[in-house]
Design a protein around this motif. Structure first.
Motif, PDB file in Angstrom:
ATOM      1  N   ASP A  52      -1.857  11.408  10.206  1.00 34.10           N
ATOM      2  CA  ASP A  52      -2.284  10.234  10.078  1.00 34.10           C
ATOM      3  C   ASP A  52      -1.291   9.113   9.879  1.00 34.10           C
ATOM      4  N   TYR A  53      -0.116   9.362   9.739  1.00 34.79           N
ATOM      5  CA  TYR A  53       0.900   8.520   9.565  1.00 34.79           C
ATOM      6  C   TYR A  53       2.220   9.212   9.605  1.00 34.79           C
ATOM      7  N   THR A  55       6.109   9.733   8.297  1.00 37.21           N
ATOM      8  CA  THR A  55       7.095   9.470   7.081  1.00 37.21           C
ATOM      9  C   THR A  55       8.682   9.716   7.671  1.00 37.21           C
ATOM     10  N   PHE A  82      -3.279   3.489  12.626  1.00 37.68           N
ATOM     11  CA  PHE A  82      -2.861   2.457  11.328  1.00 37.68           C
ATOM     12  C   PHE A  82      -1.889   2.178  11.653  1.00 37.68           C
ATOM     13  N   THR A 101       5.367   7.248  -0.857  1.00 39.13           N
ATOM     14  CA  THR A 101       4.004   6.999  -0.016  1.00 39.13           C
ATOM     15  C   THR A 101       2.773   7.864  -0.290  1.00 39.13           C
ATOM     16  N   LYS A 102       1.599   7.230  -0.664  1.00 42.13           N
ATOM     17  CA  LYS A 102       0.420   7.950  -0.567  1.00 42.13           C
ATOM     18  C   LYS A 102      -0.537   7.442   0.458  1.00 42.13           C
ATOM     19  N   TRP A 103      -1.450   8.296   0.985  1.00 42.00           N
ATOM     20  CA  TRP A 103      -2.324   7.673   2.042  1.00 42.00           C
ATOM     21  C   TRP A 103      -3.950   8.058   1.535  1.00 42.00           C
ATOM     22  N   ASP A 104      -4.820   7.256   1.408  1.00 43.46           N
ATOM     23  CA  ASP A 104      -6.005   7.441   1.226  1.00 43.46           C
ATOM     24  C   ASP A 104      -6.912   7.236   2.685  1.00 43.46           C
ATOM     25  N   LYS A 105      -7.151   8.469   3.108  1.00 43.86           N
ATOM     26  CA  LYS A 105      -7.563   8.309   4.516  1.00 43.86           C
ATOM     27  C   LYS A 105      -9.060   7.713   4.578  1.00 43.86           C
ATOM     28  N   HIS A 108      -8.637   3.950   4.279  1.00 42.65           N
ATOM     29  CA  HIS A 108      -7.607   3.582   5.092  1.00 42.65           C
ATOM     30  C   HIS A 108      -6.470   2.505   4.140  1.00 42.65           C
ATOM     31  N   ILE A 110      -2.790   2.669   2.286  1.00 38.92           N
ATOM     32  CA  ILE A 110      -1.537   2.988   1.994  1.00 38.92           C
ATOM     33  C   ILE A 110      -0.982   2.630   1.062  1.00 38.92           C
ATOM     34  N   SER A 116      -0.407  -0.857  -3.086  1.00 35.75           N
ATOM     35  CA  SER A 116      -1.546  -0.535  -1.913  1.00 35.75           C
ATOM     36  C   SER A 116      -1.705  -1.743  -1.141  1.00 35.75           C
TER      37      SER A 116
END
Length: 167
Positions: A52-53, A55, A82, A101-105, A108, A110, A116
């Motif tokens: 989804d992203y 890194t 995104f 980095t953490k992603w809350d799909k 949306h 990051i 955040s």
């Protein structure tokens, strides 16, 4: 002129070139990036099998050197991707430091180094830019849906990371 002086001048010119290249900012790239260049029309969201992203490898325990160009823009969802909107029709695909980095799909959101960012939030930090073209980097295309790759890639840094909330 002695060989030692020639080597010194050569090293100095390389260092100056690296310094000037690292200080390139998005406005300076504006002429080389056209609005919506390389963007595929709206279709289904990115493939589930891809990330989804993006890194890059980042070790927060080390006093690592980071690129110092100014990275700024507003996070938006464009064609299911995104991305960063820099204004005036300029978009870039963000690449985040992996270990912080953490992603809350679902929402949306990051989170970078504890801060955040959601859709409509603006970021200002250090980092670097890379122009992307169809033949530029096939490794990126293997990691994320190709239509999520904008004409510019923004490597997000962690120095002086700031958030400006959406209005």
């Amino acid at each position: 002129m002695s060989l030692k002086n020639i080597k010194s001048w050569g090293l100095l010119s390389i260092l100056i070139t690296l310094y000037l290249t690292a200080c390139t900012t998005l406005p300076e790239l504006k002429d080389s990036i056209k609005k919506d260049q390389g963007v595929v029309p709206d279709i289904e969201p990115p493939l589930k099998s891809k990330k989804d992203y993006l890194t890059y490898t980042f070790d927060s325990s080390e006093d690592s050197t980071q690129a110092q160009a100014a990275i700024y823009g507003t996070f938006i969802l464009k064609e299911g991707c995104f991305i960063l909107d820099h204004g005036n029709g300029l978009y870039s695909t963000p690449v985040f430091p992996d270990s912080v980095t953490k992603w809350d799909k679902k929402n949306h959101i990051i989170t970078i180094n504890g801060i955040s960012f959601g859709l409509g939030d603006s970021i200002y930090t250090n980092g670097g830019y890379l122009l992307y073209g169809p033949d530029a980097n096939t490794q990126l295309e293997e990691e994320i849906d190709k239509r999520c790759l904008m004409p510019s890639i923004s490597y997000i840094g962690t120095y002086d990371l700031k958030k400006r909330n959406s209005t």
